[in-house]
Motif scaffolding. Structure first.
Motif, mmCIF file in Angstrom:
data_model
loop_
_atom_site.group_PDB
_atom_site.id
_atom_site.type_symbol
_atom_site.label_atom_id
_atom_site.label_comp_id
_atom_site.label_asym_id
_atom_site.label_seq_id
_atom_site.Cartn_x
_atom_site.Cartn_y
_atom_site.Cartn_z
ATOM 1 N N ARG A 87 0.707 -1.258 -0.008
ATOM 2 C CA ARG A 87 -0.078 0.055 -0.010
ATOM 3 C C ARG A 87 0.775 1.233 0.156
ATOM 4 O O ARG A 87 0.631 2.298 -0.626
ATOM 5 C CB ARG A 87 -0.944 -0.082 1.189
ATOM 6 N N TRP A 88 1.809 1.274 0.853
ATOM 7 C CA TRP A 88 3.034 2.480 1.029
ATOM 8 C C TRP A 88 3.539 2.816 -0.468
ATOM 9 O O TRP A 88 3.633 3.835 -1.001
ATOM 10 C CB TRP A 88 4.024 2.046 1.577
ATOM 11 N N PHE A 89 4.024 1.533 -1.170
ATOM 12 C CA PHE A 89 4.482 1.832 -2.485
ATOM 13 C C PHE A 89 3.497 2.287 -3.556
ATOM 14 O O PHE A 89 3.831 3.429 -4.415
ATOM 15 C CB PHE A 89 5.089 0.515 -2.906
ATOM 16 N N GLY A 90 2.452 1.667 -3.746
ATOM 17 C CA GLY A 90 1.378 2.185 -4.712
ATOM 18 C C GLY A 90 1.771 2.448 -6.066
ATOM 19 O O GLY A 90 1.254 2.755 -6.840
ATOM 20 N N HIS A 91 2.875 1.481 -6.607
ATOM 21 C CA HIS A 91 3.331 1.326 -7.840
ATOM 22 C C HIS A 91 4.003 2.798 -8.302
ATOM 23 O O HIS A 91 3.975 3.457 -9.243
ATOM 24 C CB HIS A 91 2.607 0.913 -8.939
ATOM 25 N N ASP A 92 4.576 3.624 -7.199
ATOM 26 C CA ASP A 92 4.999 4.882 -7.556
ATOM 27 C C ASP A 92 6.458 4.890 -7.877
ATOM 28 O O ASP A 92 7.199 4.514 -6.955
ATOM 29 C CB ASP A 92 4.773 5.864 -6.297
ATOM 30 N N PRO A 93 6.742 5.258 -9.161
ATOM 31 C CA PRO A 93 8.237 4.946 -9.510
ATOM 32 C C PRO A 93 9.290 5.688 -8.618
ATOM 33 O O PRO A 93 10.437 5.145 -8.554
ATOM 34 C CB PRO A 93 8.202 5.561 -10.906
ATOM 35 N N GLY A 94 8.832 6.910 -8.166
ATOM 36 C CA GLY A 94 9.684 7.639 -7.017
ATOM 37 C C GLY A 94 10.048 6.903 -5.653
ATOM 38 O O GLY A 94 10.902 7.223 -5.209
ATOM 39 N N LYS A 95 9.098 5.946 -5.744
ATOM 40 C CA LYS A 95 9.352 5.013 -4.269
ATOM 41 C C LYS A 95 10.083 3.950 -4.444
ATOM 42 O O LYS A 95 10.310 2.973 -3.641
ATOM 43 C CB LYS A 95 8.126 5.005 -3.535
ATOM 44 N N TYR A 96 10.250 3.367 -5.767
ATOM 45 C CA TYR A 96 10.764 2.130 -5.983
ATOM 46 C C TYR A 96 11.990 1.707 -5.458
ATOM 47 O O TYR A 96 11.835 0.622 -4.854
ATOM 48 C CB TYR A 96 10.709 2.097 -7.790
ATOM 49 N N PRO A 97 12.987 2.773 -5.636
ATOM 50 C CA PRO A 97 14.229 2.290 -4.677
ATOM 51 C C PRO A 97 14.054 1.954 -3.576
ATOM 52 O O PRO A 97 14.515 0.914 -2.861
ATOM 53 C CB PRO A 97 15.006 3.360 -5.103
ATOM 54 N N GLU A 98 13.285 2.600 -2.641
ATOM 55 C CA GLU A 98 12.998 2.484 -1.218
ATOM 56 C C GLU A 98 12.297 1.156 -1.167
ATOM 57 O O GLU A 98 12.263 0.373 -0.130
ATOM 58 C CB GLU A 98 12.236 3.561 -0.603
ATOM 59 N N PHE A 99 11.225 0.885 -2.089
ATOM 60 C CA PHE A 99 10.434 -0.259 -1.842
ATOM 61 C C PHE A 99 11.194 -1.418 -1.976
ATOM 62 O O PHE A 99 11.202 -2.518 -1.418
ATOM 63 C CB PHE A 99 9.567 -0.118 -3.119
ATOM 64 N N VAL A 100 12.298 -1.478 -3.036
ATOM 65 C CA VAL A 100 13.011 -2.751 -3.260
ATOM 66 C C VAL A 100 13.978 -2.765 -1.820
ATOM 67 O O VAL A 100 14.011 -3.921 -1.582
ATOM 68 C CB VAL A 100 13.896 -2.459 -4.569
#
Length: 122
Positions: free
Chosen positions: A52-65
């Protein structure tokens, strides 16, 4: 490379090898027969909170990984996945329409980096 990424809604093919779904929720509107999933690896999917936090936001992708990698540490299912990859091709399946920034692409990157171990025997 034994691992590849594929959208679960795309037609199955012989080149897929073992088909592993990496989502906690079953893909909407897709029958189990049509999906031809060999292993629904809910235990390898990101937590609901992280998803939910990530939401497929490309800007959050590095932190998501980074956060996803932390969640996977010590996960025994990761050892099983790696062992299956040594036996042949494994397709990491995802359900979202987003093809670049999703959990299957993240897991593929994590597997390619190496160094992350699953539970016992990894």
């Amino acid at each position: 490379m034994p691992f590849r990424v594929k959208r679960v809604y795309d037609p199955p093919s012989p080149e897929d090898g073992l088909r592993v779904l990496l989502d906690r929720l079953w893909p909407r509107g897709l029958s189990k027969e049509k999906a031809r999933v060999d292993w629904w690896a809910k235990e390898l999917a990101p937590s609901d909170g992280l998803r939910r936090w990530f939401g497929h936001d490309p800007g959050k992708y590095p932190e998501f990984v980074r956060r996803y990698r932390e969640e996977l540490k010590g996960n025994p299912a990761l050892a099983r996945l790696k062992a299956l990859g040594k036996e042949g091709t494994v397709s990491l399946l995802f359900g979202t329409k987003e093809t670049r920034y999703n959990n299957a692409q993240a897991l593929l990157a994590i597997l390619e980096e190496g160094g992350l171990t699953g539970g016992e025997g990894a």
